[in-house]
Design a protein around this motif. Structure first.
Motif, PDB file in Angstrom:
ATOM      1  N   VAL A  50       0.825  -1.207   0.000  1.00 40.76           N
ATOM      2  CA  VAL A  50       0.000   0.000   0.000  1.00 40.76           C
ATOM      3  C   VAL A  50       0.862   1.261   0.000  1.00 40.76           C
ATOM      4  N   PHE A  51       1.658   1.441   1.052  1.00 46.61           N
ATOM      5  CA  PHE A  51       2.365   2.708   1.208  1.00 46.61           C
ATOM      6  C   PHE A  51       3.542   2.857   0.253  1.00 46.61           C
ATOM      7  N   LEU A  52       4.385   1.837   0.174  1.00 47.19           N
ATOM      8  CA  LEU A  52       5.517   1.937  -0.741  1.00 47.19           C
ATOM      9  C   LEU A  52       5.039   2.001  -2.180  1.00 47.19           C
ATOM     10  N   GLU A  53       3.992   1.266  -2.484  1.00 46.37           N
ATOM     11  CA  GLU A  53       3.445   1.271  -3.842  1.00 46.37           C
ATOM     12  C   GLU A  53       2.990   2.671  -4.252  1.00 46.37           C
ATOM     13  N   GLU A  54       2.367   3.394  -3.347  1.00 44.99           N
ATOM     14  CA  GLU A  54       1.828   4.721  -3.671  1.00 44.99           C
ATOM     15  C   GLU A  54       2.840   5.843  -3.483  1.00 44.99           C
ATOM     16  N   PHE A  55       3.736   5.692  -2.501  1.00 47.11           N
ATOM     17  CA  PHE A  55       4.645   6.791  -2.153  1.00 47.11           C
ATOM     18  C   PHE A  55       6.053   6.584  -2.683  1.00 47.11           C
ATOM     19  N   ARG A  56       6.306   5.575  -3.464  1.00 49.90           N
ATOM     20  CA  ARG A  56       7.661   5.174  -3.822  1.00 49.90           C
ATOM     21  C   ARG A  56       8.534   6.342  -4.264  1.00 49.90           C
ATOM     22  N   LEU A  63      13.542   1.742   3.258  1.00 51.34           N
ATOM     23  CA  LEU A  63      12.720   1.359   4.414  1.00 51.34           C
ATOM     24  C   LEU A  63      13.550   1.226   5.686  1.00 51.34           C
ATOM     25  N   GLU A  64      14.412   2.201   5.903  1.00 53.96           N
ATOM     26  CA  GLU A  64      15.155   2.270   7.158  1.00 53.96           C
ATOM     27  C   GLU A  64      14.296   2.978   8.205  1.00 53.96           C
TER      28      GLU A  64
END
Length: 362
Positions: A50-56, A63-64
């Protein structure tokens, strides 16, 4: 015939991570569950899908625990976190110092010196003002002890029964004064893995403070600001590859993140993992592995094997690292897995946390 230049191992690892993320993980559940906030597999899937997909973007993709970037030549780190612990007050701490220390620690493991914090409060109608004052005072003490200032914030109030008392969201900014970029992807074979002290104390403390279990114990939360310990370690050696604070999902989840990001194996010795007797006893009664129990004042460090003794000595010389130990090593195979060498001479896989054994611990 002209040979092609070799791609270095770190680039190979990053390429594998990118290919894996392009497989588009999906959230199978139709609704959010408590497991999505526990820091384990469900959390990572939610973040990726969800988040990485949209905010990449390049700053987010590692993702530290925080993002590192430069502004007009100044190297900065930025992080944010939210706190929903229940109960709000527990032996050794409360939601206030937890919010300050947790954000300071996220900056510290980025290699930054923490400077400024923000604090946002979501309060439930009917929440006692005396408790809010107590929380604010605790935050002020923790900030002063850490040498940071709370410089901005926000307050919202929700209806009775809609907010469970008090939630806090903090963000922090710090300055990166040292060379090097600490990353889970940087772990290499023959590195060693250290933990700064006994694990599981915070999670067990909160669990017992909930009053749902008939277990008495003197264990207290390990909540603490770790930037001084990190500075002492980095002053002693330039062999640090990765730093992580072991919060949700515990040490086991951190080790799995390191193995997955670096494409290496992490091999841990069970007898080397420091666990207080009362914490181990509570975990045994409840069928919980201490490796999965949250800490709030412990960090995991991956260090060049040649610098292991120096790193361990530096950590043990600091009050917050007196119980530090080397718990394992990084190997080439099997890539992406964490293996535990048991006290009985066997070996088992330590997977990432599944489910939500200890809800609302941070």
């Amino acid at each position: 015939m002209r040979e092609l230049p070799l791609i270095n191992r770190e680039q190979q690892v990053l390429d594998r991570i990118e290919r894996a993320r392009r497989r588009r993980p999906t959230v199978r559940e139709e609704r959010i569950t408590l497991a999505h906030g526990a820091g384990g597999k469900a959390t990572h899937t939610l973040i990726d899908a969800v988040f990485l997909e949209e905010f990449r973007n390049p700053l987010l993709e590692p993702l530290e625990d925080g993002a590192r970037f430069a502004v007009d030549g100044a190297r900065l780190a930025f992080t944010t976190d939210s706190y929903v612990v229940s109960p709000l007050f527990f032996p050794g701490g409360d939601i206030g110092d937890l919010a300050v220390n947790g954000t300071v620690n996220d900056l510290a493991v980025c290699g930054a010196r923490p400077l400024y914090l923000s604090a946002g409060f979501i309060l439930e109608e009917g929440f006692p003002v005396a408790d809010l004052r107590r929380i604010a005072a605790s935050m002020a003490r923790a900030a002063a002890a850490a040498g940071v200032a709370i410089v901005t914030g926000d307050t919202k109030v929700v209806g009775r029964g809609k907010g469970d008392g008090c939630y806090i969201t903090t963000a922090g900014v710090g300055v990166v004064e040292r060379e090097g970029a600490f990353s889970a992807a940087a772990a290499r074979p023959d590195d060693v893995v250290l933990v700064s002290g006994p694990v599981g104390e915070h999670g067990v403390t909160v669990m017992l403070a909930r009053g749902e279990l008939d277990i008495s114990s003197d264990v207290t939360s390990d909540t603490a600001a770790l930037h001084g310990l990190v500075a002492a370690l980095l002053d002693a050696t330039d062999g640090v590859r990765c730093l992580r604070d072991a919060t949700r999902g515990g040490v086991a989840t951190v080790l799995n993140e390191i193995a997955a990001a670096s494409g290496t194996a992490v091999i841990v010795r069970e007898e080397a993992i420091p666990v207080r007797r009362d914490v181990r006893g509570a975990c045994e009664l409840l069928g919980i592995d201490p490796l999965y129990v949250a800490c709030e004042g412990r960090l995991v460090a991956v260090v060049d094997g040649a610098e292991a003794d120096v790193a361990l000595a530096a950590m043990r010389a600091h009050p917050l690292g007196a119980g530090a130990a080397v718990i394992g090593r990084v190997a080439e195979d099997p890539p992406g897995l964490v293996l535990l060498k048991t006290a009985f001479g066997g070996t088992r896989i330590v997977d990432m946390l599944v489910g939500d054994p200890l809800p609302r611990i941070c």
